[in-house]
Design an enzyme around this catalytic site. Sequence first.
Site, PDB file in Angstrom:
ATOM      1  N   GLY A 189       0.832  -1.207   0.000  1.00  9.60           N
ATOM      2  CA  GLY A 189       0.000   0.000   0.000  1.00  9.60           C
ATOM      3  C   GLY A 189       0.862   1.251   0.000  1.00  9.60           C
ATOM      4  N   GLY A 223      19.743  -5.214  25.020  1.00 10.69           N
ATOM      5  CA  GLY A 223      18.381  -4.689  25.160  1.00 10.69           C
ATOM      6  C   GLY A 223      17.416  -5.847  25.317  1.00 10.69           C
ATOM      7  N   VAL A 224      16.155  -5.576  24.999  1.00  4.56           N
ATOM      8  CA  VAL A 224      15.116  -6.582  25.229  1.00  4.56           C
ATOM      9  C   VAL A 224      15.368  -7.826  24.376  1.00  4.56           C
ATOM     10  N   ILE A 225      15.655  -7.623  23.074  1.00  8.49           N
ATOM     11  CA  ILE A 225      15.844  -8.782  22.194  1.00  8.49           C
ATOM     12  C   ILE A 225      17.118  -9.530  22.565  1.00  8.49           C
ATOM     13  N   GLY A 237      24.147  -5.923  21.722  1.00  2.71           N
ATOM     14  CA  GLY A 237      22.996  -5.216  22.300  1.00  2.71           C
ATOM     15  C   GLY A 237      22.406  -5.992  23.458  1.00  2.71           C
ATOM     16  N   HIS A 262      -4.286 -16.551  48.901  1.00  2.00           N
ATOM     17  CA  HIS A 262      -3.059 -17.100  49.470  1.00  2.00           C
ATOM     18  C   HIS A 262      -2.967 -18.581  49.148  1.00  2.00           C
ATOM     19  N   ALA A 287      21.287  -7.082  17.689  1.00  2.00           N
ATOM     20  CA  ALA A 287      20.017  -6.660  18.309  1.00  2.00           C
ATOM     21  C   ALA A 287      20.200  -5.284  18.928  1.00  2.00           C
ATOM     22  N   VAL A 288      20.365  -4.283  18.057  1.00  2.00           N
ATOM     23  CA  VAL A 288      20.708  -2.937  18.515  1.00  2.00           C
ATOM     24  C   VAL A 288      19.539  -1.959  18.356  1.00  2.00           C
ATOM     25  N   GLY A 289      18.322  -2.495  18.249  1.00  2.00           N
ATOM     26  CA  GLY A 289      17.161  -1.631  18.136  1.00  2.00           C
ATOM     27  C   GLY A 289      16.464  -1.794  16.799  1.00  2.00           C
TER      28      GLY A 289
HETATM   29  P1  FAD Z   1       4.334  -4.604  12.659  1.00  2.00           P
HETATM   30  O1  FAD Z   1       3.969  -5.672  13.590  1.00  2.00           O
HETATM   31  O2  FAD Z   1       5.758  -4.478  12.254  1.00  2.00           O
HETATM   32  O3  FAD Z   1       3.420  -4.807  11.366  1.00  2.00           O
HETATM   33  C1  FAD Z   1       3.512  -4.000  10.245  1.00  2.00           C
HETATM   34  C2  FAD Z   1       2.997  -4.759   9.045  1.00  2.00           C
HETATM   35  O4  FAD Z   1       2.854  -3.862   7.960  1.00  2.00           O
HETATM   36  C3  FAD Z   1       3.952  -5.852   8.568  1.00  2.00           C
HETATM   37  O5  FAD Z   1       3.236  -7.038   8.319  1.00  2.00           O
HETATM   38  C4  FAD Z   1       4.526  -5.279   7.265  1.00  2.00           C
HETATM   39  O6  FAD Z   1       4.854  -6.300   6.354  1.00  2.00           O
HETATM   40  C5  FAD Z   1       3.374  -4.452   6.779  1.00  2.00           C
HETATM   41  N1  FAD Z   1       3.735  -3.342   5.890  1.00  2.00           N
HETATM   42  C6  FAD Z   1       4.709  -2.422   6.052  1.00  2.00           C
HETATM   43  N2  FAD Z   1       4.669  -1.507   5.065  1.00  2.00           N
HETATM   44  C7  FAD Z   1       3.650  -1.865   4.254  1.00  2.00           C
HETATM   45  C8  FAD Z   1       3.096  -1.312   3.084  1.00  2.00           C
HETATM   46  N3  FAD Z   1       3.554  -0.164   2.559  1.00  2.00           N
HETATM   47  N4  FAD Z   1       2.064  -1.950   2.495  1.00  2.00           N
HETATM   48  C9  FAD Z   1       1.562  -3.087   3.034  1.00  2.00           C
HETATM   49  N5  FAD Z   1       2.027  -3.632   4.149  1.00  2.00           N
HETATM   50  C10 FAD Z   1       3.054  -3.026   4.757  1.00  2.00           C
HETATM   51  N6  FAD Z   1       6.425  -6.300  21.623  1.00  2.00           N
HETATM   52  C11 FAD Z   1       5.731  -6.567  22.741  1.00  2.00           C
HETATM   53  O7  FAD Z   1       4.863  -5.785  23.124  1.00  2.00           O
HETATM   54  N7  FAD Z   1       5.954  -7.706  23.455  1.00  2.00           N
HETATM   55  C12 FAD Z   1       6.892  -8.607  23.097  1.00  2.00           C
HETATM   56  O8  FAD Z   1       7.071  -9.632  23.761  1.00  2.00           O
HETATM   57  C13 FAD Z   1       7.647  -8.346  21.919  1.00  2.00           C
HETATM   58  N8  FAD Z   1       8.581  -9.221  21.500  1.00  2.00           N
HETATM   59  C14 FAD Z   1       9.261  -8.956  20.340  1.00  2.00           C
HETATM   60  C15 FAD Z   1      10.244  -9.864  19.944  1.00  2.00           C
HETATM   61  C16 FAD Z   1      10.968  -9.631  18.794  1.00  2.00           C
HETATM   62  C17 FAD Z   1      12.018 -10.628  18.363  1.00  2.00           C
HETATM   63  C18 FAD Z   1      10.696  -8.476  18.013  1.00  2.00           C
HETATM   64  C19 FAD Z   1      11.440  -8.231  16.732  1.00  2.00           C
HETATM   65  C20 FAD Z   1       9.722  -7.574  18.403  1.00  2.00           C
HETATM   66  C21 FAD Z   1       9.014  -7.800  19.588  1.00  2.00           C
HETATM   67  N9  FAD Z   1       8.062  -6.904  20.052  1.00  2.00           N
HETATM   68  C22 FAD Z   1       7.375  -7.160  21.204  1.00  2.00           C
HETATM   69  C23 FAD Z   1       7.749  -5.670  19.320  1.00  2.00           C
HETATM   70  C24 FAD Z   1       6.464  -5.872  18.489  1.00  2.00           C
HETATM   71  O9  FAD Z   1       6.646  -6.947  17.603  1.00  2.00           O
HETATM   72  C25 FAD Z   1       6.140  -4.595  17.736  1.00  2.00           C
HETATM   73  O10 FAD Z   1       6.048  -3.527  18.659  1.00  2.00           O
HETATM   74  C26 FAD Z   1       4.825  -4.721  17.007  1.00  2.00           C
HETATM   75  O11 FAD Z   1       4.807  -5.806  16.120  1.00  2.00           O
HETATM   76  C27 FAD Z   1       4.538  -3.427  16.221  1.00  2.00           C
HETATM   77  O12 FAD Z   1       3.280  -3.528  15.632  1.00  2.00           O
HETATM   78  P2  FAD Z   1       2.908  -2.691  14.344  1.00  2.00           P
HETATM   79  O13 FAD Z   1       1.531  -3.116  13.990  1.00  2.00           O
HETATM   80  O14 FAD Z   1       3.200  -1.272  14.549  1.00  2.00           O
HETATM   81  O15 FAD Z   1       3.925  -3.174  13.199  1.00  2.00           O
HETATM   82  P1  NAD Z   2      16.618  -2.139  22.446  1.00  2.00           P
HETATM   83  O1  NAD Z   2      16.539  -0.702  22.183  1.00  2.00           O
HETATM   84  O2  NAD Z   2      15.788  -2.728  23.525  1.00  2.00           O
HETATM   85  O3  NAD Z   2      18.118  -2.548  22.792  1.00  2.00           O
HETATM   86  C1  NAD Z   2      19.187  -2.298  21.950  1.00  2.00           C
HETATM   87  C2  NAD Z   2      20.464  -2.286  22.783  1.00  2.00           C
HETATM   88  O4  NAD Z   2      21.553  -2.262  21.911  1.00  2.00           O
HETATM   89  C3  NAD Z   2      20.570  -1.071  23.679  1.00  2.00           C
HETATM   90  O5  NAD Z   2      20.923  -1.472  24.981  1.00  2.00           O
HETATM   91  C4  NAD Z   2      21.664  -0.252  23.022  1.00  2.00           C
HETATM   92  O6  NAD Z   2      22.415   0.512  23.936  1.00  2.00           O
HETATM   93  C5  NAD Z   2      22.500  -1.333  22.381  1.00  2.00           C
HETATM   94  N1  NAD Z   2      23.280  -0.890  21.235  1.00  2.00           N
HETATM   95  C6  NAD Z   2      22.919  -0.037  20.247  1.00  2.00           C
HETATM   96  N2  NAD Z   2      23.897   0.066  19.332  1.00  2.00           N
HETATM   97  C7  NAD Z   2      24.913  -0.742  19.752  1.00  2.00           C
HETATM   98  C8  NAD Z   2      26.190  -1.071  19.222  1.00  2.00           C
HETATM   99  N3  NAD Z   2      26.618  -0.560  18.078  1.00  2.00           N
HETATM  100  N4  NAD Z   2      26.969  -1.930  19.913  1.00  2.00           N
HETATM  101  C9  NAD Z   2      26.519  -2.483  21.078  1.00  2.00           C
HETATM  102  N5  NAD Z   2      25.314  -2.201  21.625  1.00  2.00           N
HETATM  103  C10 NAD Z   2      24.523  -1.345  20.959  1.00  2.00           C
HETATM  104  O7  NAD Z   2      16.341  -2.837  21.042  1.00  2.00           O
HETATM  105  P2  NAD Z   2      16.110  -4.353  20.670  1.00  2.00           P
HETATM  106  O8  NAD Z   2      16.478  -5.237  21.804  1.00  2.00           O
HETATM  107  O9  NAD Z   2      16.754  -4.544  19.350  1.00  2.00           O
HETATM  108  O10 NAD Z   2      14.560  -4.408  20.477  1.00  2.00           O
HETATM  109  C11 NAD Z   2      13.921  -3.580  19.480  1.00  2.00           C
HETATM  110  C12 NAD Z   2      12.544  -3.193  19.896  1.00  2.00           C
HETATM  111  O11 NAD Z   2      11.688  -4.319  19.932  1.00  2.00           O
HETATM  112  C13 NAD Z   2      12.557  -2.560  21.261  1.00  2.00           C
HETATM  113  O12 NAD Z   2      12.126  -1.238  21.136  1.00  2.00           O
HETATM  114  C14 NAD Z   2      11.574  -3.333  22.071  1.00  2.00           C
HETATM  115  O13 NAD Z   2      10.640  -2.490  22.667  1.00  2.00           O
HETATM  116  C15 NAD Z   2      10.877  -4.272  21.086  1.00  2.00           C
HETATM  117  N6  NAD Z   2      10.840  -5.590  21.742  1.00  2.00           N
HETATM  118  C16 NAD Z   2      10.058  -5.737  22.836  1.00  2.00           C
HETATM  119  C17 NAD Z   2      10.049  -6.929  23.515  1.00  2.00           C
HETATM  120  C18 NAD Z   2       9.209  -7.068  24.732  1.00  2.00           C
HETATM  121  O14 NAD Z   2       8.331  -6.244  24.929  1.00  2.00           O
HETATM  122  N7  NAD Z   2       9.410  -8.073  25.567  1.00  2.00           N
HETATM  123  C19 NAD Z   2      10.843  -7.979  23.090  1.00  2.00           C
HETATM  124  C20 NAD Z   2      11.642  -7.788  21.980  1.00  2.00           C
HETATM  125  C21 NAD Z   2      11.635  -6.576  21.312  1.00  2.00           C
END
Ligand code: FAD
Ligand code: NAD
Length: 477
Positions: free
Chosen positions: A121, A189-191, A187, A450, A275-277
């Site tokens: 889209g 971070g969370v991932i 990284g 409890h 996994a740097v964001g």
């Molecule tokens: P997305 O889920 O990224 O969906 C966007 C969709 O749009 C995709 O299907 C993409 O293909 C489609 N799209 C993009 N551009 C277009 C276009 N132009 N036309 C048509 N389709 C398009 N969050 C949590 O809250 N809890 C967790 O435990 C958690 N764990 C995670 C673990 C990992 C490994 C990762 C990578 C992320 C995790 N997250 C978690 C983050 C979470 O996945 C995202 O915050 C969430 O999916 C964002 O939702 P969204 O709908 O904004 O985008």
């Molecule tokens: P993040 O922002 O949580 O962590 C990235 C980490 O990488 C940070 O600590 C940062 O300081 C570090 N970093 C950045 N550049 C670096 C470098 N060059 N060398 C070494 N360290 C570096 O990002 P993420 O873990 O990649 O996750 C991405 C997003 O996905 C997050 O915003 C998170 O909210 C979302 N997510 C959420 C969940 C959950 O809710 N449980 C799980 C997975 C992912």
Amino acid sequence: MGPFDVVVIGAGPAGYAAAIRCAQLGLSTACIDSALDDEGNPTLGGTCLNWGCIPSKALLDASHHFAQARDGFSQMGIEVGSPTIDVAQMMRRKEEVVDKLTGGVAALFKGNGVTSLAGFGKLLSGGRVEFTDHAGETTLIEAANVVLAPGSVPIEIPPAPTDGESIVDSTGALAFDSVPQRLGVIGAGVIGLELGSVWSRLGSEVVVLEALDTFLPMADRRIARDAERAFRSQGLDIRLGTRVVSAAVEDGVVRVGYQEGEEDKSLEVDRLIVAVGRRPYTEGLLAEDSGVNLDERGFLYVNDLCATDVPHVYAVGDVVRGPMLAHKGTEEGVMVAERIADQKSLVNYECVPSVIYTHPEVAWVGKTEEELKADGDEYTVGTFSFAANGRALAANDTVGLVKVIADAETDRIRGVHIVGPSASELIAQAVVAMEFGACAEDIGLTMFAHPTLSEAMHEAALGVNGHAIHMINRKRK
Ligand code: FAD
Ligand code: NAD
């Protein structure tokens, strides 16, 4: 095609929630998504269902059971010998969970009357959308309202380009075909922590390289400290203040060069996770004259109500400011749908829970002690350790604590921070309490079953005012 009342671009948790809620409210709705699964079939649910929240939790749960069988069962008198891991079966089960949920979104679209369009889209001027299907055929769609929900993608760093094999992003790390003997993670971070934990539990020696000197800077310091200690004791080798300068693959081995302070160091691993964001994904989304603006970091610019600069065009989820969390996007999607239907919905950005699904889990909502201190706000703290909680002891799961922070004058809860078993579930109680503007005393006056882990929340809330029963309360002035 159309006209539709609403066209949503993106069917992740933000977009699909918006589409379903719009349809529920009687608006004719189409949702476009471009994602394809490994077999090349369209799949709904975005990152969250396909490559994010769900598959990662499937592997976290599987690997936790494995680690329990290996390290935890014998303390309870259960002898299972030395368990082995069938990675292919673990991955098949993960795929089954993903398929069930992505199929569930398709069923919800069908049941609610959302027109699902597989393809790409693009927002044109005047609220029109160009839809290109996977065969490359393009159609113009008229829409009274457009919701942009294209999500985010992993950030790549020049010193460690991913190759999908030895150097991977989170998607690759969710699909390893075997347990790497030595795993590097860039990284902490969370991932990095979640996926590092998965493979560490399954037997990898894991080194995590983190650029910052502080571990989990966004978390409350006490919680971060206890979490760091727990992860290190599980074997995660977390190296803070390290800067990766190179990563090269030779004969299947990844040689990582990094700097620690002034010192040049190196590391050899079999696989490396970057996994740097994540960054907002807007490639090809906007025609030049669409009128929608980006902010300085590349996010789609929106106001508090997720409206862009173009009337009737909204943006939700990871592509807009705020934490990149599925539930935050879902709430935004629902708010926008209801606003389009002339309702006065809002998202309470003060009450977005954060969870890290390690073991122990880490979860929080509201302000940390450090943030309140920086704001000059007066506060009182109550904490309760899981080591003194009957249910945690019974379950042999006693690492961590609950910390409740309340306003010193009004007693209103400002933040709740947990490291410990089931923190992801426990935090929901705090979110509900804060949504209702509760005081610590309100939780204290509530009866908790409890023995439950929730009693730790009860006692921590009682502790705010020095009324905890199952610990010695700190002397008050
Ligand atoms: P997305 O889920 O990224 O969906 C966007 C969709 O749009 C995709 O299907 C993409 O293909 C489609 N799209 C993009 N551009 C277009 C276009 N132009 N036309 C048509 N389709 C398009 N969050 C949590 O809250 N809890 C967790 O435990 C958690 N764990 C995670 C673990 C990992 C490994 C990762 C990578 C992320 C995790 N997250 C978690 C983050 C979470 O996945 C995202 O915050 C969430 O999916 C964002 O939702 P969204 O709908 O904004 O985008
Ligand atoms: P993040 O922002 O949580 O962590 C990235 C980490 O990488 C940070 O600590 C940062 O300081 C570090 N970093 C950045 N550049 C670096 C470098 N060059 N060398 C070494 N360290 C570096 O990002 P993420 O873990 O990649 O996750 C991405 C997003 O996905 C997050 O915003 C998170 O909210 C979302 N997510 C959420 C969940 C959950 O809710 N449980 C799980 C997975 C992912």
